[in-house]
Design a protein around this motif. Structure first.
Motif: not given
Length: 285
Positions: A179-207
């Motif tokens: 993709g030619g960019r420095l980016a990844t899945m954030p542990p916390k994200l606000l959706n484009e509409e601004g009404d919902l959060f997206v959380y990834r609570p396992l962000a620090h947990v190994a597969e």
């Protein structure tokens, strides 16, 4: 941690009593709690006993990661450390061979509030994606749109996903290589509409910890390759690269993951993040 049936959530009934498993369980719970606190997943006032509890839509695919997510969130809730209501949700996307009864039966048995939604997005994906191409991108977009809709219908403030540390690291390298960019899945994200959060609570947990945990608990795992489009994916190639590095230098994954938490804009090349043009020398006195 107590291990008597009356002291734990049913999701932990029958947990192995070995020292190794207890350490694994404790580590997953600790890492999840750290991510929730570090990234502010509990909204302001959430710990106030008089405030209404937030409601989370916890997405359950039937894979090892989502089972681990569901269990650890209930563990934290059971211990009084997660002041939210949890609604488990499975989106049946109409994939051929998907065992539609597995998750409803499991959730009923465990006494977990849930919603099962059927939306045949698989037919749409097969129709729209050219033969030989991966379904994942379009499938993911359709899935996310439906989950946002369900969250709104259920009065949830957040959609909670089971992506773990290795998913985040692999996504970083996919963006870097392709993709030619420095980016990844954030542990916390606000959706484009601004009404919902997206959380990834396992962000620090190994597969590997998710896999060991779900296997030890004998949860009914549903394979993620029912659509037949997983072979040859760029993500699999990145995973193989990371596996090789980890095999040669154990602990390398965790070191690279820590780097994502230690960005230095002044030592990168993006002038939108750091004012290189504004740097000036100081004259000696």
């Amino acid at each position: 941690m107590l291990d008597q049936p009356e002291d734990i959530h049913p999701l932990f009934h029958g947990a192995p009593q070995t020292t190794e498993f207890k350490k694994l369980r404790k580590r997953i719970v600790r890492h999840t709690r750290e991510a929730i606190e570090q990234y502010g997943m509990i909204e302001k006032g959430g710990h106030d006993a008089d405030a209404p509890k937030a409601r989370w839509l916890v997405c359950l695919s039937g894979g090892k990661d989502s089972y681990t997510l569901l269990a650890v969130l209930h563990e934290l809730q059971w211990r009084g450390l997660l002041p939210v209501e949890i609604l488990a949700c499975n989106l049946d996307q109409g994939q051929p061979g998907f065992p539609a009864t597995v998750l409803p039966e499991f959730l009923r048995k465990m006494g977990v509030p849930h919603r099962i939604e059927y939306q045949d997005t698989y037919s749409i994906v097969v129709d729209k994606v050219p033969q030989g191409r991966t379904y994942c991108a379009l499938c993911s977009r359709l899935r996310r749109g439906n989950l946002y809709r369900i969250a709104r219908e259920e009065g949830c403030s957040a959609v909670v996903l089971g992506h773990h540390r290795d998913d985040i690291l692999e996504t970083f390298f996919m963006n870097l290589f392709h993709g030619g960019r420095l980016a990844t899945m954030p542990p916390k994200l606000l959706n484009e509409e601004g009404d919902l959060f997206v959380y990834r609570p396992l962000a620090h947990v190994a597969e590997a910890d998710c896999e060991k945990f779900a296997t030890a608990m004998n949860y009914p795992i549903i394979p993620c390759d029912l659509c037949g489009s997983q072979d040859g994916l760029q993500r699999q190639q990145v995973k193989q690269i990371l596996d090789g590095w980890e095999a040669r230098s154990p602990g390398r994954r965790q070191v690279m993951f820590r780097a994502l938490m230690n960005a230095r804009p002044s030592h990168l090349l993006d002038p939108k993040l750091f004012d290189f043009a504004g740097l000036e020398r100081t004259t000696g006195q």
